[in-house]
Design a protein around this motif. Sequence first.
Motif, PDB file in Angstrom:
ATOM      1  N   PRO A   1     -36.273  44.046  30.339  1.00 34.93           N
ATOM      2  CA  PRO A   1     -37.579  43.480  29.976  1.00 34.93           C
ATOM      3  C   PRO A   1     -37.768  42.008  30.322  1.00 34.93           C
ATOM      4  N   PHE A   2     -36.707  41.303  30.720  1.00 34.37           N
ATOM      5  CA  PHE A   2     -36.849  39.862  30.943  1.00 34.37           C
ATOM      6  C   PHE A   2     -35.848  39.399  31.991  1.00 34.37           C
ATOM      7  N   MET A   3     -36.110  38.225  32.552  1.00 38.46           N
ATOM      8  CA  MET A   3     -35.172  37.594  33.476  1.00 38.46           C
ATOM      9  C   MET A   3     -33.948  37.094  32.710  1.00 38.46           C
ATOM     10  N   PHE A   4     -32.754  37.370  33.227  1.00 39.27           N
ATOM     11  CA  PHE A   4     -31.546  36.842  32.617  1.00 39.27           C
ATOM     12  C   PHE A   4     -31.445  35.333  32.859  1.00 39.27           C
TER      13      PHE A   4
ATOM     14  N   LEU B   1     -34.850  50.231  35.412  1.00 35.48           N
ATOM     15  CA  LEU B   1     -35.980  49.693  36.157  1.00 35.48           C
ATOM     16  C   LEU B   1     -35.978  48.171  36.058  1.00 35.48           C
ATOM     17  N   ARG B   2     -36.344  47.526  37.145  1.00 38.85           N
ATOM     18  CA  ARG B   2     -36.370  46.063  37.252  1.00 38.85           C
ATOM     19  C   ARG B   2     -34.990  45.434  37.015  1.00 38.85           C
ATOM     20  N   TRP B   3     -33.941  46.129  37.482  1.00 34.57           N
ATOM     21  CA  TRP B   3     -32.598  45.572  37.300  1.00 34.57           C
ATOM     22  C   TRP B   3     -32.421  44.277  38.079  1.00 34.57           C
ATOM     23  N   ASN B   4     -33.297  44.010  39.037  1.00 36.72           N
ATOM     24  CA  ASN B   4     -33.176  42.762  39.801  1.00 36.72           C
ATOM     25  C   ASN B   4     -33.379  41.528  38.933  1.00 36.72           C
ATOM     26  N   ARG B   5     -33.925  41.678  37.746  1.00 37.31           N
ATOM     27  CA  ARG B   5     -34.108  40.537  36.849  1.00 37.31           C
ATOM     28  C   ARG B   5     -32.790  39.974  36.332  1.00 37.31           C
ATOM     29  N   ILE B   6     -31.709  40.720  36.505  1.00 35.34           N
ATOM     30  CA  ILE B   6     -30.420  40.246  35.997  1.00 35.34           C
ATOM     31  C   ILE B   6     -29.962  38.972  36.703  1.00 35.34           C
TER      32      ILE B   6
END
Length: 445
Positions: free
Chosen positions: A255-258, A302-307
């Motif tokens: 849900p958010f950027m790491f 989903l949106r794992w690129n935010r890690i």
Amino acid sequence: MSDRGEPTVAGWGNLAVPGHEVLSEELERATRAAVLSRGLGRSYGDSSLPPPSRREVVGTRLADRILHWDGLTGLLRAEAGFSLWEFNRLFLRRGWFIGSTPGTQFVTLGGMVASDVHGKGHHSHGCFGSRHVRSLRMRVPSGELVECSPERDPELFWATIGGMGLTGHILEVECQTQAIPSPWIWSESERVDDIDQFIDGLKEAGKTWPFTVGWIDCLSRGKHMGRGLLDRGRWATPEETGGRPLPVTRRLTLPFMFPEWVLRWRLTTQAFNTMWYWRHVPRVKKKLCHPDSFFYPLDAILRWNRIYGRRGFTQYQCVLPDEAGRGAARRFLDLLTRRGGASFLCVIKDAAAEGQGMLSFLRPGISIAVDFAVRDDTQKLVDALNELVIAEGGRIYLSKDAFTRPEHYAAMDPRLPQFLAVRDRIDPQRTIRSAQSVRMFGDPP
């Protein structure tokens, strides 16, 4: 949005440029004066981003209609925005699969052609465009609508396969799909002690298994450098599945950027790699496996690129040819770890015959892909890796690239002049271009 409130568009690496997508169900109309088309934006770098002077890019994902399906032969014709996820939803349980599938199913047919995608079965199924695409309908730079195939305007066809969308707008794709005995995968996974064993294991498994891939602990050094997990797979027989229905995959969303410090702390990655390696007990595991977890493990989040945080990330993917010898992979990993580029995501695959597309990525050898967060010295790291890959006779994958210098790519790929000559013929003014083609091929910005 940028810090100044401007709309931005990005690839999967979250490296954004000013711009926006124009979405339309009617690609013929939307592409009339467009500078570039893109699908679901899963190329990691800047290949699907508009050039600096043109901030609009056509998004194809609403143009996703099936135009023809032959249930006897598996021949499919669909609009360019039709996704692999939608194909699997509709046809996987009915006994059909697209033979060359990449590591995500959130990709369109047009994007699969432009990147000439490959997957865990490259040694048995080749690349998507080179092996499975039969024809394309396109809007070429002159504005004309054309049909091309290996028999009809083959030069345009093979420049488009793997051509990063630079030869025109792909409107429709006709491809051959594969009949499968069940929608399940029978898999074996094995814990491997070092990179030399890994390469031997990949080559040996490829003789009998249609799908192979490896995860590498690229932080390990010394005699355990390149240790990891080797996966082998094939379609399960109906007897092995026992008639079990294939469940729908449940997905989570990041849900958010790491925060950036999470992956910059070496101990975080080291702890993950060690845990992932040693959780594999016993040494060899055999099981019935859902195709989503086998082919597309990262799609579960989903949106794992935010890690990777707000600065984004890049993936460095190269092929090291067989002629370089088995030691090339060890030399690559040694340089990667010494430069601090190691990650929790490092994938190794067997590569077979070279794709027929003029810029198709793979050739016989070993492919290595590693993700790392963008930082101040990323350009220097990519430069060093590229210099090693050039010396080994390899090349990089344009669909993943955001940092390679034009002189490095030119030194890697002797086919580039042929590709540029086709563009000179069909698009001398470079009306079709991208942020990547400006950076890499000297297109006007």
